[in-house]
Design an enzyme around this catalytic site. Structure first.
Site, PDB file in Angstrom:
ATOM      1  CB  CYS A 119      -0.954  -0.002   1.180  1.00 20.84           C
ATOM      2  SG  CYS A 119      -2.040  -1.438   1.179  1.00 20.84           S
ATOM      3  CG  HIS A 252      -3.118   3.254   2.103  1.00 19.83           C
ATOM      4  ND1 HIS A 252      -3.711   2.870   0.920  1.00 19.83           N
ATOM      5  CD2 HIS A 252      -3.139   2.158   2.917  1.00 19.83           C
ATOM      6  CE1 HIS A 252      -4.065   1.598   1.009  1.00 19.83           C
ATOM      7  NE2 HIS A 252      -3.743   1.156   2.203  1.00 19.83           N
ATOM      8  CG  ASN A 282      -6.610  -0.953   1.593  1.00 16.74           C
ATOM      9  OD1 ASN A 282      -5.960  -0.564   0.627  1.00 16.74           O
ATOM     10  ND2 ASN A 282      -6.047  -1.392   2.704  1.00 16.74           N
TER      11      ASN A 282
HETATM   12  N1  ACO Z   1     -17.993  -8.348  10.417  1.00 23.79           N
HETATM   13  C1  ACO Z   1     -18.424  -8.543  11.657  1.00 23.79           C
HETATM   14  N2  ACO Z   1     -17.581  -8.779  12.682  1.00 23.79           N
HETATM   15  C2  ACO Z   1     -16.271  -8.827  12.415  1.00 23.79           C
HETATM   16  C3  ACO Z   1     -15.766  -8.637  11.121  1.00 23.79           C
HETATM   17  C4  ACO Z   1     -16.692  -8.399  10.091  1.00 23.79           C
HETATM   18  N3  ACO Z   1     -16.321  -8.178   8.814  1.00 23.79           N
HETATM   19  N4  ACO Z   1     -14.421  -8.738  11.165  1.00 23.79           N
HETATM   20  C5  ACO Z   1     -14.091  -8.978  12.453  1.00 23.79           C
HETATM   21  N5  ACO Z   1     -15.198  -9.034  13.199  1.00 23.79           N
HETATM   22  C6  ACO Z   1     -15.302  -9.250  14.635  1.00 23.79           C
HETATM   23  C7  ACO Z   1     -14.137 -10.032  15.188  1.00 23.79           C
HETATM   24  O1  ACO Z   1     -14.363 -11.412  15.046  1.00 23.79           O
HETATM   25  C8  ACO Z   1     -14.134  -9.599  16.632  1.00 23.79           C
HETATM   26  O2  ACO Z   1     -15.126 -10.314  17.321  1.00 23.79           O
HETATM   27  P1  ACO Z   1     -14.862 -10.834  18.822  1.00 23.79           P
HETATM   28  O3  ACO Z   1     -14.668  -9.598  19.630  1.00 23.79           O
HETATM   29  O4  ACO Z   1     -16.111 -11.593  19.124  1.00 23.79           O
HETATM   30  O5  ACO Z   1     -13.640 -11.677  18.720  1.00 23.79           O
HETATM   31  C9  ACO Z   1     -14.595  -8.154  16.568  1.00 23.79           C
HETATM   32  O6  ACO Z   1     -15.224  -8.000  15.290  1.00 23.79           O
HETATM   33  C10 ACO Z   1     -13.463  -7.143  16.680  1.00 23.79           C
HETATM   34  O7  ACO Z   1     -12.417  -7.508  15.791  1.00 23.79           O
HETATM   35  P2  ACO Z   1     -11.096  -6.654  15.725  1.00 23.79           P
HETATM   36  O8  ACO Z   1     -10.128  -7.301  14.791  1.00 23.79           O
HETATM   37  O9  ACO Z   1     -10.641  -6.360  17.117  1.00 23.79           O
HETATM   38  O10 ACO Z   1     -11.646  -5.291  15.082  1.00 23.79           O
HETATM   39  P3  ACO Z   1     -10.923  -3.940  14.917  1.00 23.79           P
HETATM   40  O11 ACO Z   1     -11.659  -2.878  15.594  1.00 23.79           O
HETATM   41  O12 ACO Z   1      -9.433  -4.056  15.193  1.00 23.79           O
HETATM   42  O13 ACO Z   1     -11.069  -3.658  13.348  1.00 23.79           O
HETATM   43  C11 ACO Z   1      -9.820  -3.729  11.294  1.00 23.79           C
HETATM   44  C12 ACO Z   1     -10.494  -4.548  12.404  1.00 23.79           C
HETATM   45  C13 ACO Z   1     -10.878  -2.915  10.605  1.00 23.79           C
HETATM   46  C14 ACO Z   1      -9.176  -4.694  10.305  1.00 23.79           C
HETATM   47  C15 ACO Z   1      -8.764  -2.800  11.896  1.00 23.79           C
HETATM   48  O14 ACO Z   1      -7.923  -3.500  12.767  1.00 23.79           O
HETATM   49  C16 ACO Z   1      -7.917  -2.121  10.851  1.00 23.79           C
HETATM   50  O15 ACO Z   1      -8.376  -1.279  10.094  1.00 23.79           O
HETATM   51  N6  ACO Z   1      -6.603  -2.425  10.809  1.00 23.79           N
HETATM   52  C17 ACO Z   1      -5.708  -1.752   9.880  1.00 23.79           C
HETATM   53  C18 ACO Z   1      -5.850  -2.264   8.473  1.00 23.79           C
HETATM   54  C19 ACO Z   1      -4.985  -1.386   7.581  1.00 23.79           C
HETATM   55  O16 ACO Z   1      -4.820  -0.212   7.799  1.00 23.79           O
HETATM   56  N7  ACO Z   1      -4.379  -1.921   6.572  1.00 23.79           N
HETATM   57  C20 ACO Z   1      -3.515  -0.986   5.785  1.00 23.79           C
HETATM   58  C21 ACO Z   1      -2.568  -1.619   5.107  1.00 23.79           C
HETATM   59  S1  ACO Z   1      -3.312  -2.667   3.940  1.00 23.79           S
HETATM   60  C22 ACO Z   1      -2.057  -3.224   2.917  1.00 23.79           C
HETATM   61  O17 ACO Z   1      -0.917  -2.869   3.054  1.00 23.79           O
HETATM   62  C23 ACO Z   1      -2.429  -4.256   1.885  1.00 23.79           C
END
Ligand code: ACO
Length: 325
Positions: A119, A252, A282
């Site tokens: 990214c 990004h 993304n």
């Molecule tokens: N729908 C419903 N529930 C979900 C989903 C979904 N799509 N995905 C995860 N959950 C659930 C999980 O199972 C978890 O449930 P639990 O508490 O019962 O275990 C809960 O939601 C919370 O999950 P987390 O992973 O803690 O959620 P978080 O708030 O961290 O959000 C996310 C996840 C959106 C991926 C976030 O961590 C994020 O944006 N990270 C950065 C990603 C990024 O910036 N990438 C950039 C680089 S990409 C590249 O280089 C290719």
């Protein structure tokens, strides 16, 4: 005379198949994968994404974005002397997507190669093209970010498959006597290879290991928030500018919460933050040039304004470019 590089035109391309969160939620439900519009919007800000149809490759999306950028710059493909494509979803193992795109737009003969920094790929590619222009190695460069991330998603993994989309963006970067790109700052830390990767590889005609995107979202989130501020500050310092000089922040487009947190750290009001993640998801290396092109075509910019571009992604890689529009 000091030589600079300047953006002379921008372009972008989204494949026509658009999936709202409701569309994706329904498709995933049919496969037994449970998610919701509310969860996706609240955690990421994403409301829709575009997916390329089978048979459409990064080079196809990139070529369309390139044609628009060439039109906007008022130059022909045959005027290019450099093409750099940032992609993590190349058409083939080799040759480079840049060579395939070059042939599609009819720019054969100029230098062409890919940059792989996930990214952060577009800010890496832009920095390389800027350096080549400033040393006189190129005068008209095409810099493209193009991705078909839908091909590497695991649609049984709701923690990743709701986040990504396909698309491409491009800029024509030209030699100029007046400043365009003012400064850039690139970094990588290979200790974090495992937190965001597609770990499979090809061996003896077969894919070995796991060929789908894997991400430790929380680890990525924590690292991203810190390094994006550092890269922006380092770039401003190199250019002799401050937060207050930034007219547009084009980060990004991965997650609205990361983007807003960076804007807040740079003390920028919400209307200076360019947001397309809601409509594109993304799109990895394509997200910054896509957002830049949408901003430029919105008519909201003025010549001479300063834009801060910021990338962060797998590797772990990150970087920023400060430029005059
Ligand atoms: N729908 C419903 N529930 C979900 C989903 C979904 N799509 N995905 C995860 N959950 C659930 C999980 O199972 C978890 O449930 P639990 O508490 O019962 O275990 C809960 O939601 C919370 O999950 P987390 O992973 O803690 O959620 P978080 O708030 O961290 O959000 C996310 C996840 C959106 C991926 C976030 O961590 C994020 O944006 N990270 C950065 C990603 C990024 O910036 N990438 C950039 C680089 S990409 C590249 O280089 C290719």
């Amino acid at each position: 005379m000091t030589l600079y590089s300047r953006i002379a035109g921008t372009g972008s391309c989204l494949p026509p198949r658009r999936l709202s969160n409701a569309d994706l939620v329904a498709e995933l439900a049919a496969k037994g994968v449970e998610t919701s519009d509310e969860w996706i919007v609240e955690r990421t800000g994403i409301r829709a994404r575009h997916f390329a149809d089978a048979g459409v490759f990064s080079s196809d999306l990139g070529a369309e974005a390139a044609r628009q950028a060439l039109d906007a710059a008022g130059i022909a493909a045959s005027d290019l002397d450099l093409i750099i494509v940032a992609t993590s979803t190349p058409d083939m193992v080799f040759p480079s997507t840049a060579c395939i795109l070059q042939n599609k737009i009819g720019a054969n003969g100029c230098a062409a190669f890919d940059v792989q920094a996930v990214c952060s790929g577009f800010v890496y590619a832009l920095t390389v093209a800027d350096a080549m222009i400033r040393t006189g190695a190129a005068r008209n460069a095409l810099v493209v970010g193009a991705e078909v991330f839908s091909r590497i998603l695991d649609f049984s993994d709701r923690t990743t498959c709701v986040l990504f989309g396909d698309g491409a963006g491009a800029v024509v970067l030209q030699a100029s006597a007046t400043p365009g790109i003012l400064a850039s700052d690139l970094h990588a830390d290979g200790r974090h290879v495992d937190i965001l990767c597609v770990p499979g590889h090809v061996n003896g005609g077969a894919v070995m290991g796991d060929p789908l995107l894997r991400m430790d979202g929380q680890a990525v989130f924590k690292l991203a928030v810190g390094v994006l501020e550092d890269a922006a500050r380092a770039t401003l310092a190199k250019a002799g500018k401050t937060d207050a000089d930034i007219d547009w922040l084009i980060p990004h487009q991965a997650n609205i919460r990361i983007m807003q947190s960076t804007a807040k750290k740079l003390k920028l009001p919400a209307d200076k933050l360019v947001v397309t993640v809601d409509q594109h998801g993304n799109t990895s290396a394509a997200s910054i040039p896509l957002a830049l092109d949408h901003l430029v075509r919105s008519g909201r910019t003025q010549a001479g304004q300063l834009a801060m571009l910021e990338g962060v992604g797998g590797g772990f890689t990150w970087g920023a470019v400060l430029l005059v529009l």
